[in-house]
Design a protein around this motif. Structure first.
Motif, mmCIF file in Angstrom:
data_model
loop_
_atom_site.group_PDB
_atom_site.id
_atom_site.type_symbol
_atom_site.label_atom_id
_atom_site.label_comp_id
_atom_site.label_asym_id
_atom_site.label_seq_id
_atom_site.Cartn_x
_atom_site.Cartn_y
_atom_site.Cartn_z
ATOM 1 N N PHE A 89 0.844 -1.210 0.000
ATOM 2 C CA PHE A 89 0.000 0.000 0.000
ATOM 3 C C PHE A 89 0.866 1.241 0.000
ATOM 4 C CE2 PHE A 89 0.392 0.953 4.616
ATOM 5 C CZ PHE A 89 0.914 -0.256 5.061
ATOM 6 N N CYS A 90 0.262 2.354 -0.480
ATOM 7 C CA CYS A 90 1.072 3.552 -0.719
ATOM 8 C C CYS A 90 1.177 4.444 0.514
ATOM 9 C CB CYS A 90 0.501 4.337 -1.894
ATOM 10 S SG CYS A 90 -1.008 5.274 -1.502
ATOM 11 N N GLY A 91 0.192 4.371 1.396
ATOM 12 C CA GLY A 91 0.238 5.177 2.617
ATOM 13 C C GLY A 91 -0.321 6.575 2.472
ATOM 14 N N THR A 92 -0.640 6.994 1.224
ATOM 15 C CA THR A 92 -1.066 8.387 1.064
ATOM 16 C C THR A 92 -2.401 8.567 0.344
ATOM 17 O OG1 THR A 92 0.234 8.482 -0.953
ATOM 18 C CG2 THR A 92 1.278 9.355 1.021
ATOM 19 N N CYS A 93 -2.918 7.546 -0.326
ATOM 20 C CA CYS A 93 -4.144 7.731 -1.119
ATOM 21 C C CYS A 93 -5.351 7.907 -0.179
ATOM 22 C CB CYS A 93 -4.368 6.542 -2.062
ATOM 23 S SG CYS A 93 -4.864 5.022 -1.239
ATOM 24 N N TYR A 94 -6.494 8.186 -0.762
ATOM 25 C CA TYR A 94 -7.747 8.388 -0.021
ATOM 26 C C TYR A 94 -7.989 7.246 0.977
ATOM 27 C CZ TYR A 94 -12.822 8.793 0.639
ATOM 28 O OH TYR A 94 -14.067 8.896 1.180
ATOM 29 N N PHE A 95 -7.795 5.995 0.514
ATOM 30 C CA PHE A 95 -8.108 4.841 1.356
ATOM 31 C C PHE A 95 -7.039 4.631 2.428
ATOM 32 C CE2 PHE A 95 -10.257 4.250 -2.689
ATOM 33 C CZ PHE A 95 -11.563 4.128 -2.238
ATOM 34 N N CYS A 96 -5.771 4.795 2.062
ATOM 35 C CA CYS A 96 -4.693 4.628 3.050
ATOM 36 C C CYS A 96 -4.831 5.662 4.160
ATOM 37 C CB CYS A 96 -3.329 4.750 2.384
ATOM 38 S SG CYS A 96 -2.879 3.279 1.440
ATOM 39 N N GLN A 97 -5.278 6.868 3.811
ATOM 40 C CA GLN A 97 -5.450 7.893 4.855
ATOM 41 C C GLN A 97 -6.516 7.491 5.859
ATOM 42 O OE1 GLN A 97 -5.709 11.947 3.531
ATOM 43 N NE2 GLN A 97 -3.948 11.660 2.188
ATOM 44 N N ASN A 103 -7.098 -1.712 0.913
ATOM 45 C CA ASN A 103 -7.883 -1.205 -0.213
ATOM 46 C C ASN A 103 -7.163 -0.085 -0.951
ATOM 47 O OD1 ASN A 103 -10.082 -1.625 2.339
ATOM 48 N ND2 ASN A 103 -10.412 -2.822 0.505
ATOM 49 N N CYS A 104 -5.851 -0.004 -0.761
ATOM 50 C CA CYS A 104 -5.072 1.061 -1.395
ATOM 51 C C CYS A 104 -5.369 1.138 -2.892
ATOM 52 C CB CYS A 104 -3.575 0.805 -1.188
ATOM 53 S SG CYS A 104 -2.547 1.981 -2.070
ATOM 54 N N HIS A 105 -5.487 2.362 -3.359
ATOM 55 C CA HIS A 105 -5.911 2.597 -4.725
ATOM 56 C C HIS A 105 -4.739 2.689 -5.692
ATOM 57 C CE1 HIS A 105 -9.261 3.466 -7.230
ATOM 58 N NE2 HIS A 105 -8.748 4.575 -7.700
ATOM 59 N N ASN A 106 -3.542 2.816 -5.162
ATOM 60 C CA ASN A 106 -2.415 3.133 -6.037
ATOM 61 C C ASN A 106 -1.578 1.940 -6.476
ATOM 62 O OD1 ASN A 106 -2.746 5.831 -6.426
ATOM 63 N ND2 ASN A 106 -1.634 6.423 -4.570
HETATM 64 ZN ZN ZN Z 1 -2.853 3.893 -0.806
#
Ligand code: ZN
Ligand code: NAD
Ligand code: ZN
Length: 379
Positions: A89-97, A103-106
Motif C-alpha cells: 500500500f502507498c500510505g497516502t491515497c484516499y483509502f490509506c489515509q 484497499n489502497c488505490h495506487n
Molecule cells: Zn494507498
C-alpha cells in the motif's frame, strides 16, 4: 535464486528463477528468513483464483533481512530485520489515509476492490511473493516494520497476516463485554480470531470446524468450546440451542471459499442446488446470529462465492462487515500483547520445511496431514 513457482492446480515446485531487482526508487530487496503458507495460498494452489499465472511465486507472510534499497528509501537500510505486512500500500491515497491499507488505490489500480498483495495472482497486482530466497518489496518506506529486538522471527512472521487478520475479524465484530462469539474455521486465522475475541472482552467463544485435531487445539490453546460440524444436522438450530435460543452476538467467518467447495462436494456438483441455498459458512453465520447480531467475514471468497441470504440480513437487522486485514494498523497493539506475554503467535507453527520441499509443504497443509496447522518455509 530458489523460489516456489506455480505450475497449475495442485502443482507447485521450488526451482531456479532470476533474482528480483530494484525496479523503482522506493523498492527494497529482502532476503527471506521465514515464509509461511496461508489458507489463502490454498485457494491459489487449488486453482480457485483467476489469473494465477504459471511461474508466479506465492507467499505473502514473510520476514527477512533488507539486502538493498532503492534511492528514495529513507526508513530502511541493508541489514535491517523486517516483518512485511501482506498488503502492499502507498500510505497516502484516499483509502490509506483512512487506514484501509488493504484497499489502497495506487498499487493495483485495475482492481475495483482489493489493493496489492504479495504473491497473490495478477488479480492482486501480480507481485511475486516471499516463498523464495529474495523478494522485491515495493513502497518499502510504508509497509515493512523493523522487528523489535525482543520479538522472535517465528512470532514476527505470524504478525504479517494470520494473527492480525484474526484480530481484524474480531475487531470488525465489534465485540462487547460478555458477548457470545462463534468462530467458523479453526485454521490459524480462526484460532487468532478466537484468541482476539477473548482479548476484546468476549464472555464465551465457540469454534466450529470438522478437523478434529484443530478443534482440540482450539479447545486447549484458546480455551474455546468447540463444535464439529460433521456431528450437527442443523447448524443454526444447534448454536441457538447452545445460546438459550437467542443465537450468537457475533459470528466470524474464517473459512471462505473452502466451505463453498465442501458444499459443492456434498451435492456432488449439483451447482444449481447450491445456489438455491446449500449451507456455506455465510449461511450458517447469518442464520446462527441473534437478532441485531454482527457478522464479520475475513474468509476469502473468490468467484466461487455463492448467493448470500441477504433477506435474513435485513430482516434480522444484522451488521455484516468484511475486509482484507489492514495489518499495519494492528501491529502496535498486537506487539504489546506479545511483549506482555498475553499472546504467543508462534505457538500455532507445527511444521518447518526447507524451501526445496515446498511441494511437500503444500501437500501436507492442504490435506491436513500430520496434524498440520501452520507450516513455515525456511529458504
Ligand atoms: Zn494507498
Ligand atoms: P486454513 O485453510 O488453515 O483453515 C480453514 C479452516 O476452515 C480449516 O480448518 C477447515 O477445516 C475449516 N472449514 C472448512 N469448511 C468449514 C465449514 N463449513 N465450517 C467451519 N470450518 C470449516 O486457512 P487460514 O489460513 O486459517 O485462513 C482462513 C480463511 O481466511 C481463508 O479463506 C483465507 O483465505 C482467509 N484469509 C483472509 C485474510 C484477510 O485479510 N481477510 C487474510 C488471511 C487469510
Ligand atoms: Zn495469509
Amino acid at each position: 535464486m530458489l523460489a516456489m513457482q506455480y505450475r497449475g492446480p495442485y502443482r507447485v515446485r521450488a526451482t531456479q528463477k532470476a533474482e528480483p531487482r530494484i525496479e523503482h526508487p522506493n523498492d527494497a530487496i529482502v532476503r527471506v528468513l521465514r515464509s509461511c503458507i496461508c489458507g489463502s495460498d490454498l485457494h491459489l494452489y487449488h486453482g480457485l483464483v483467476p489469473d494465477t499465472r504459471v511461474g508466479h511465486t506465492f507467499g505473502h507472510e514473510f520476514v527477512g533481512v533488507v539486502e538493498r534499497v532503492g534511492s528514495s528509501v529513507r526508513s530502511l537500510q541493508p541489514g535491517d530485520h523486517v516483518l512485511v505486512p501482506f498488503n502492499i500500500f502507498c500510505g497516502t491515497c484516499y483509502f490509506c489515509q483512512k487506514e484501509l491499507f488493504s484497499n489502497c488505490h495506487n498499487v493495483n489500480p485495475e482492481a475495483t476492490a482489493v489493493g496489492g498483495i504479495f504473491g497473490y495472482s495478477h488479480t492482486a497486482g501480480g507481485y511475486d511473493g516471499g516463498q523464495a530466497e529474495y523478494v522485491r518489496v515495493p513502497m518499502a518506506d510504508v509497509g515493512p516494520m523493523k522487528i523489535p529486538a525482543d520479538l522472535s522471527l517465528d512470532d514476527a512472521v505470524l504478525l504479517t497476516d494470520a494473527c492480525p487478520t484474526g484480530y481484524h475479524a474480531a475487531e470488525m465484530g465489534d465485540i462487547a463485554e460478555g458477548d457470545t462469539v462463534v468462530v467458523f474455521g479453526a485454521g490459524p486465522v480462526g484460532l487468532f480470531a478466537a484468541k482476539s475475541a477473548w482479548l476484546l472482552g468476549a464472555g464465551r467463544v465457540i469454534v466450529v470446524d470438522h478437523v478434529e485435531y484443530r478443534l482440540e487445539f482450539a479447545q486447549q490453546w484458546a480455551q474455546c468450546e468447540v463444535v464439529n460440524f460433521k456431528d450437527v444436522k442443523d447448524m443454526a438450530e444447534h448454536l441457538k440451542g447452545m445460546t438459550d435460543w437467542l443465537g450468537a452476538d457475533v459470528c466470524i467467518d474464517a473459512v471462505g471459499a473452502e466451505a463453498v467447495g465442501n458444499a459443492l462436494q456434498t451435492l456432488s456438483g449439483r451447482y444449481l442446488k447450491l445456489q438455491a441455498g446449500a449451507a456455506t459458512v455465510l449461511h450458517w453465520a447469518i442464520n446462527s446470529a441473534r437478532k441485531g447480531g454482527k457478522i464479520s467475514v475475513v474468509g476469502v471468497y473468490g468467484p466461487t462465492g455463492n448467493m448470500i441470504p441477504i433477506g435474513n440480513v435485513i430482516n434480522k437487522g444484522l451488521t455484516l462487515r468484511g475486509n482484507q486485514a489492514a495489518v499495519k494498523r494492528h501491529l502496535p497493539r498486537l506487539i504489546e500483547h506479545v511483549q506482555a506475554g498475553r499472546l504467543k503467535p508462534s505457538e500455532v507453527i507445527t511444521h518447518r520445511f526447507p524451501l526445496e520441499e515446498v511441494a511437500d509443504a503444500y501437500h501436507v497443509f492442504s490435506s491436513k496431514l500430520d496434524n498440520c496447522i501452520k507450516p513455515v518455509l525456511i529458504p
